[in-house]
Design an enzyme around this catalytic site. Sequence first.
Site, PDB file in Angstrom:
ATOM      1  N   LYS A 128       9.750   1.727 -14.536  1.00  0.00           N
ATOM      2  CA  LYS A 128       9.351   0.945 -13.360  1.00  0.00           C
ATOM      3  C   LYS A 128       9.887  -0.455 -13.534  1.00  0.00           C
ATOM      4  O   LYS A 128      10.116  -0.903 -14.660  1.00  0.00           O
ATOM      5  CB  LYS A 128       7.824   0.904 -13.234  1.00  0.00           C
ATOM      6  CG  LYS A 128       7.334   0.601 -11.838  1.00  0.00           C
ATOM      7  CD  LYS A 128       7.395   1.811 -10.920  1.00  0.00           C
ATOM      8  CE  LYS A 128       7.088   1.434  -9.495  1.00  0.00           C
ATOM      9  NZ  LYS A 128       6.937   2.627  -8.651  1.00  0.00           N
ATOM     10  N   ASP A 168       9.887   0.633  -3.921  1.00  0.00           N
ATOM     11  CA  ASP A 168       8.428   0.681  -4.043  1.00  0.00           C
ATOM     12  C   ASP A 168       7.929  -0.409  -3.090  1.00  0.00           C
ATOM     13  O   ASP A 168       8.667  -0.800  -2.163  1.00  0.00           O
ATOM     14  CB  ASP A 168       7.992   0.434  -5.503  1.00  0.00           C
ATOM     15  CG  ASP A 168       6.504   0.704  -5.735  1.00  0.00           C
ATOM     16  OD1 ASP A 168       6.119   1.875  -5.822  1.00  0.00           O
ATOM     17  OD2 ASP A 168       5.705  -0.248  -5.819  1.00  0.00           O
TER      18      ASP A 168
HETATM   19  P1  NDP Z   1       5.443  -0.809   1.376  1.00  0.00           P
HETATM   20  O1  NDP Z   1       5.852  -2.136   0.885  1.00  0.00           O
HETATM   21  O2  NDP Z   1       6.332  -0.083   2.326  1.00  0.00           O
HETATM   22  O3  NDP Z   1       3.984  -0.879   2.039  1.00  0.00           O
HETATM   23  C1  NDP Z   1       2.892  -1.333   1.315  1.00  0.00           C
HETATM   24  C2  NDP Z   1       1.674  -1.345   2.225  1.00  0.00           C
HETATM   25  O4  NDP Z   1       0.530  -1.629   1.435  1.00  0.00           O
HETATM   26  C3  NDP Z   1       1.729  -2.417   3.277  1.00  0.00           C
HETATM   27  O5  NDP Z   1       1.019  -2.009   4.412  1.00  0.00           O
HETATM   28  C4  NDP Z   1       1.038  -3.595   2.583  1.00  0.00           C
HETATM   29  O6  NDP Z   1       0.481  -4.548   3.464  1.00  0.00           O
HETATM   30  C5  NDP Z   1      -0.052  -2.866   1.838  1.00  0.00           C
HETATM   31  N1  NDP Z   1      -0.429  -3.664   0.660  1.00  0.00           N
HETATM   32  C6  NDP Z   1       0.373  -4.068  -0.365  1.00  0.00           C
HETATM   33  N2  NDP Z   1      -0.305  -4.788  -1.261  1.00  0.00           N
HETATM   34  C7  NDP Z   1      -1.559  -4.828  -0.796  1.00  0.00           C
HETATM   35  C8  NDP Z   1      -2.751  -5.416  -1.285  1.00  0.00           C
HETATM   36  N3  NDP Z   1      -2.769  -6.136  -2.428  1.00  0.00           N
HETATM   37  N4  NDP Z   1      -3.872  -5.222  -0.553  1.00  0.00           N
HETATM   38  C9  NDP Z   1      -3.859  -4.483   0.593  1.00  0.00           C
HETATM   39  N5  NDP Z   1      -2.751  -3.899   1.084  1.00  0.00           N
HETATM   40  C10 NDP Z   1      -1.640  -4.077   0.409  1.00  0.00           C
HETATM   41  O7  NDP Z   1       5.183   0.069   0.066  1.00  0.00           O
HETATM   42  P2  NDP Z   1       5.142   1.650  -0.090  1.00  0.00           P
HETATM   43  O8  NDP Z   1       4.556   2.270   1.135  1.00  0.00           O
HETATM   44  O9  NDP Z   1       6.451   2.090  -0.580  1.00  0.00           O
HETATM   45  O10 NDP Z   1       4.114   1.807  -1.313  1.00  0.00           O
HETATM   46  C11 NDP Z   1       2.704   1.939  -1.130  1.00  0.00           C
HETATM   47  C12 NDP Z   1       2.101   2.540  -2.372  1.00  0.00           C
HETATM   48  O11 NDP Z   1       2.678   3.833  -2.614  1.00  0.00           O
HETATM   49  C13 NDP Z   1       2.310   1.757  -3.670  1.00  0.00           C
HETATM   50  O12 NDP Z   1       1.196   1.935  -4.516  1.00  0.00           O
HETATM   51  C14 NDP Z   1       3.514   2.460  -4.291  1.00  0.00           C
HETATM   52  O13 NDP Z   1       3.558   2.262  -5.695  1.00  0.00           O
HETATM   53  C15 NDP Z   1       3.207   3.894  -3.935  1.00  0.00           C
HETATM   54  N6  NDP Z   1       4.346   4.808  -3.961  1.00  0.00           N
HETATM   55  C16 NDP Z   1       5.453   4.577  -3.196  1.00  0.00           C
HETATM   56  C17 NDP Z   1       6.491   5.479  -3.213  1.00  0.00           C
HETATM   57  C18 NDP Z   1       7.668   5.340  -2.302  1.00  0.00           C
HETATM   58  O14 NDP Z   1       8.476   6.286  -2.252  1.00  0.00           O
HETATM   59  N7  NDP Z   1       7.816   4.262  -1.572  1.00  0.00           N
HETATM   60  C19 NDP Z   1       6.486   6.641  -4.116  1.00  0.00           C
HETATM   61  C20 NDP Z   1       5.234   6.837  -4.808  1.00  0.00           C
HETATM   62  C21 NDP Z   1       4.240   5.917  -4.748  1.00  0.00           C
HETATM   63  P3  NDP Z   1       1.222  -5.976   3.633  1.00  0.00           P
HETATM   64  O15 NDP Z   1       2.453  -5.686   4.423  1.00  0.00           O
HETATM   65  O16 NDP Z   1       0.224  -6.818   4.363  1.00  0.00           O
HETATM   66  O17 NDP Z   1       1.508  -6.481   2.254  1.00  0.00           O
END
Ligand code: NDP
Length: 448
Positions: A128, A168
Amino acid sequence: MLQNSYLKEVFQDTVARNSDQTEFLQAVLEVFESLEPYIARHPELQANAIMERLVEPERMLTFRVTWEDDNGKIHVNRGYRCQFNSAIGPYKGGLRFHPSVNASIIKFLGFEQIFKNSLTGLPLGGAKGGSNFDPKGKSDGEVMRFCQSFMTELQRHIGSNCDVPAGDIGVGGREIGYLFGQYKRLCNRFTGVLTGKGLVFGGSLARTEATGYGLLYFTEEMLRCLRQDSVAGKTIVVSGSGNVAIYAVEKATQLGGKVVAMSDSQGYIWDEDGIKLNVVKQIKEVERGRIREYAKRVPGSRFVDGCRGIWRIPCQIALPCATQNELDLESARMLVKNGVIAVAEGANMPSTAEAVAFFQANNILFAPAKAANAGGVATSGLEMSQNSMRSSWEFDEVDDKLRHIMVNIFHQADDAAKECGHPGDLVMGANVAGFKKVSTAMLSEGLF
Ligand code: NDP
């Protein structure tokens, strides 16, 4: 609480050496607790110091990332790459750009990735990386200059057969494009060194959708096998509104569920008629706006300040898809009180340890992240195969392979849970099934 003396000793030592890394220690403890029955039956693991080796990354890189904003001001961020374990394949795992990123978060994510990647059945090691850089509010030019500076250092340490990063939080198609361009410029090589690439330069169809779709394929199989039920007709709450959340909502809706709420870090939207995903996509993917905009555009919906309140909304399926530790004990109590039957983690470690224990004690189906959200990295593995073959597969072909992998991951976890005498405990099952392959490889490869 750990009972096994070997695991206890290794954990205490891990705490002593990483005392400020709370997220990393939380992830290690969860895995160790699950592995107790397995470790007790395999003394060779202690004799070969497998657990001591497992909790220490093979390599942890930190580096300075200097970039200039549109006004000519110079900024310095910290970059990370944690190459945690390469026993079963080249390092593989995403890059996160978010102000909260630190060594603890990168190490917890890298540690989880080892077992997740093993569960996919593909030859992928665990890694990571990321930075405390915040892409929010930055111009495209600023994001590009940051990515170029980040890659200028990272390129020394990665390669298509060595370490293959992906996206991510905060790293989507735009960022991967800039990172790939800089890698190519510096190394003069067009290789599959990153996944999540644009379709016209080596990306795979269905990679964008993969984590969210995969989460629903897993959930559907879990409901079918453990409750003779399905997603159809269920009311669903999905936290987040990023890549994982959006495609989880899309597939949940296709399977006949009704998603009534989504969120971002500022608050949540509640639409009892069912979320209109085209509006969310326009706001989040096109305008890079805030989720509160939805309530202004869709009559009958509302926006509520504060993202944690989302778990108060009654639902039968809860899909936390935002970030770590977003669902605590109080939220878990509320969900159970309101009749939740299944919780499946789209984000990494979104439920606190207390919340997980509460769900399990109340007989709620619980799908842990390392199994349920493995669809993203699995499809990244498929992107690597296509890049190596210099070929590309149709959407349906990739989607079929993804569904097959997710169903298989569910059964690996379910079977391992039964073998350990804890049927239905998918946390234990996923940890044991992922660990078995990695530890077997570590034992075979000699000391390293
Ligand atoms: P994105 O950046 O596309 O979206 C993240 C989302 O989570 C946004 O809506 C964001 O809101 C919200 N968010 C982030 N930080 C916080 C916080 N501290 N409190 C509340 N909401 C928060 O990321 P992904 O969708 O890619 O990733 C989301 C999760 O999924 C993560 O845990 C990631 O590790 C996991 N994941 C992702 C994969 C992928 O293929 N993308 C694969 C496997 C796991 P805001 O815009 O307001 O920050």
